[in-house]
Design an enzyme around this catalytic site. Structure first.
Site: not given
Ligand SMILES: CC(C)(COP(=O)(O)OP(=O)(O)OC[C@H]1O[C@@H](n2cnc3c(N)ncnc32)[C@H](O)[C@@H]1OP(=O)(O)O)[C@@H](O)C(=O)NCCC(=O)NCCSC(=O)CC(=O)CCCCCCCCCCCCC(=O)O
Ligand SMILES: NC(=O)C1=CN([C@@H]2O[C@H](COP(=O)(O)OP(=O)(O)OC[C@H]3O[C@@H](n4cnc5c(N)ncnc54)[C@H](O)[C@@H]3O)[C@@H](O)[C@H]2O)C=CC1
Length: 543
Positions: A349, A394, A397, A417
């Site tokens: 997310a 997400g 998921e 998370e």
């Molecule tokens: C994956 C990584 C390890 C990759 O690292 P790397 O290769 O170094 O790339 P980055 O430079 O980090 O990433 C590139 C670019 O993408 C952006 N980005 C990456 N992941 C996310 C993210 N999850 N959210 C936002 N942006 C992201 C990053 O910032 C970069 O952007 P830039 O700086 O502008 O270039 C690494 O990226 C990483 O670790 N990412 C995070 C992974 C993580 O922690 N994921 C879990 C997130 S929490 C989650 O998923 C909770 C859930 O379980 C979901 C629950 C709810 C589900 C409901 C769905 C509805 C959601 C809507 C909410 C939004 C509301 C709204 O829009 O108003």
């Protein structure tokens, strides 16, 4: 004049025809040397023939001993230089006159003087081929039909130079291979293709002019004229490149515009859509060569690659809308979900968007995520995740809400998370536990660890892993295979498998019996069983 006794047969070209010819020649007791452009292709074809023989054993049409002896008589060789001891060489390379002239000259130079040289050409002048050899009297056309092991005919084509003894020896050899012979003088297309190719081209002109669809043309021909296949299905089987080559020979050599090839045929060949052997022609085929209904597989691509396809409200809202549309689409039979770019399926997310949310807002977003998961789970068609990179939070998921997951070797999965001070909010806890077991789900959710594709495969989170460039193709193959099955049956299987998870086993079994019985009387049940008994592929309509 004495004729040669045929013991060893060389087959040049190990494609669909050459392989078939090698099989029937070896089955007839000849030692067969099979060559193609290199030893690797010849060896591959030989293994395929051995597998075909194995299938005949399974079906009780050949004894295991006979299959083993036949396979032993098949020798893959590196090329024409190995044909020195052959009594007969049958050339079955690509239908191209310049290529065949070159191959004939090379075979002539490599073969012993009294050996015979035949071409399986569909249309090229055998007289012309004979003329580039020093043994023109020992050359003729030996035109097998496709598929060679099943079709009873061999059309023998006499070149102007062919000696009577050559004809007699080849006729006997064809008969020993179980074939009936008809004889043609050397004229463009000989007997069979002179009749067949204009008919196939006419069917293509009808498609080109919009007179009817390929399906209607083929069904019309089959039911109205009673051949086993429609003209466009047959063209796909022959190979559209081969059909075009033959049409060009007929047109050029006879000089009548009625033999010209349709533009549609030329375009399909230019596109590389050469029919069944290439996976696509007038129809689309799976890896087993079975026709795949087109337009039955949909793909959703999460398309926000600059943010690793992180799920924001816009993306999830759009997904919700598209899934609602898909639910109304009566044609789709399978759906693929994947991520844009080469880095992520979805990295979770959108953390930036979530960072300022209040509890009630987070609840609303969580509920939207759950609604999407429920949509995917309750669609009547299977949903397959093709995870091409990060599937975190997400993203993981969302993949779990699909019926099953295939992943690229560089995919990474996790529920990180806890690193953000929250827990999975899109079904991760419970769907993960159901997929990989409660212990592993707990460890992943408590540690926030990210695991690679190999580990995901080992713990049963994904069903298969593939090279990144092959992932989508492999998943499409699986989806296409599902699309050939009975849609009602697949839908019931999906429903029972899902609902059965949440009820006691006796109730789950009751659900299964009800669903099983409900399928009886459907058009698909009748078609599936009739097709099996009729030894033909089923054509399911989803009713
Ligand atoms: C994956 C990584 C390890 C990759 O690292 P790397 O290769 O170094 O790339 P980055 O430079 O980090 O990433 C590139 C670019 O993408 C952006 N980005 C990456 N992941 C996310 C993210 N999850 N959210 C936002 N942006 C992201 C990053 O910032 C970069 O952007 P830039 O700086 O502008 O270039 C690494 O990226 C990483 O670790 N990412 C995070 C992974 C993580 O922690 N994921 C879990 C997130 S929490 C989650 O998923 C909770 C859930 O379980 C979901 C629950 C709810 C589900 C409901 C769905 C509805 C959601 C809507 C909410 C939004 C509301 C709204 O829009 O108003
Ligand atoms: N496809 C059909 O239904 C029929 C085809 N034929 C004829 O049989 C011949 C072969 O056709 P298919 O098997 O369908 O084609 P194919 O495309 O399946 O096989 C052709 C084979 O020739 C090989 N080849 C190409 N150049 C070569 C070279 N220099 N040396 C050795 N091998 C070479 C290719 O690698 C390939 O394996 C053609 O002349 C065709 O007209 C005849 C009857 C029916």
């Amino acid at each position: 004049m004495m004729t040669i006794e045929i013991r060893t047969v060389g087959v040049l070209g190990a494609g669909q025809m050459g392989s078939g010819i090698a099989q029937v020649a070896a089955t007839a007791g000849y030692t067969v040397k099979l060559a193609d452009v290199d030893l690797e292709r010849a060896t591959k074809a030989t293994s395929k023939i051995a597998a075909m023989l194995g299938k005949l054993v399974e079906k009780g049409k050949l004894t295991a001993e006979a299959a083993e002896a036949t396979a032993k008589r098949l020798i893959p060789v590196a090329g024409i230089a190995d044909f020195g001891d052959c009594d007969l060489v049958i050339e079955a390379a690509t239908e191209n006159v310049d290529l065949k002239l070159k191959l004939f000259a090379a075979c002539d130079a490599a073969m012993k003087p009294d050996a015979l040289l035949a071409s399986n050409t569909s249309s090229i002048s055998v007289t012309k081929l004979a003329a580039v050899t020093k043994r023109p009297g020992k050359v003729l056309g030996m035109h097998f039909m496709n598929p060679v092991p099943l079709m009873r005919l061999v059309e023998i084509v006499k070149a102007v130079q062919t000696e009577p003894e050559t004809y007699t020896t080849i006729k006997e050899a064809a008969e020993k291979m179980g074939k009936t012979v008809v004889t043609s003088n050397d004229a463009p297309g000989f007997l069979v293709n002179r009749i067949l190719i204009p008919m196939l081209c006419e069917a293509m002109f009808a498609v080109q002019e919009g007179v009817g669809t390929p399906e209607d043309i083929d069904t019309g021909a089959k039911l109205g004229l009673n051949p086993p296949m429609g003209p466009l299905e047959l063209a796909d089987l022959i190979g559209l490149d081969t059909v075009l080559a033959i049409a060009n020979v007929l047109y050029t050599d006879i000089g009548d515009t009625k033999y010209r090839a349709p533009t549609l045929l030329k375009n399909l060949v230019r596109a590389g859509w050469v029919g069944k052997k290439g996976g696509r022609g007038f129809y689309v085929y799976d890896e087993k060569g079975q026709k795949v209904p087109e337009g039955f597989v949909g793909t959703i691509t999460l398309n926000r690659p600059d943010k690793l396809n992180a799920l924001n409200a816009e993306l999830v809202g759009e997904l919700h809308r598209v899934l609602a549309e898909i639910r109304r689409d009566k044609d789709l039979r399978a759906l693929i979900v994947t991520g844009a770019g080469d880095k992520a399926f979805a990295a979770g997310a959108d953390i930036a968007a979530m960072s300022t949310m209040t509890g009630p807002e987070a609840k609303a977003f969580g509920e939207l995520g759950h609604a999407v998961g429920a949509q995917m789970e309750t669609l009547a068609i299977p949903v397959i995740a093709a995870v091409n990179g990060f599937a975190l939070g997400g993203g993981c998921e969302m993949a779990l809400a699909c019926d099953f997951i295939h992943a690229s070797t560089k995919a990474k999965f996790g529920q990180p998370e806890v690193n953000l001070g929250v827990i999975p909010g899109f079904g991760g806890t419970n769907r993960l536990a159901r997929r990989v077991g409660i212990g592993r789900a707990r460890e992943l959710c408590f540690t926030g660890d990210v695991i690679g594709a190999e580990e995901a495969l080992r713990i049963g989170l994904v069903n298969g892993i593939h090279a990144p460039e092959e992932l989508l193709g492999k998943v499409k193959e699986i989806a296409a295979k599902i699309a050939t099955k009975g849609p009602l049956a697949v839908a019931q299987a999906k429903r029972v498998l899902l609902r059965g998870l949440d009820v006691p086993l006796p109730t789950a079994n009751e659900l299964e019996v009800q669903a099983f019985a409900a399928l009886f009387g459907s058009e698909d049940q009748r078609e599936g069983m009739a097709a099996f008994l009729g030894k033909r592929p089923a054509n399911f309509v989803g009713r």
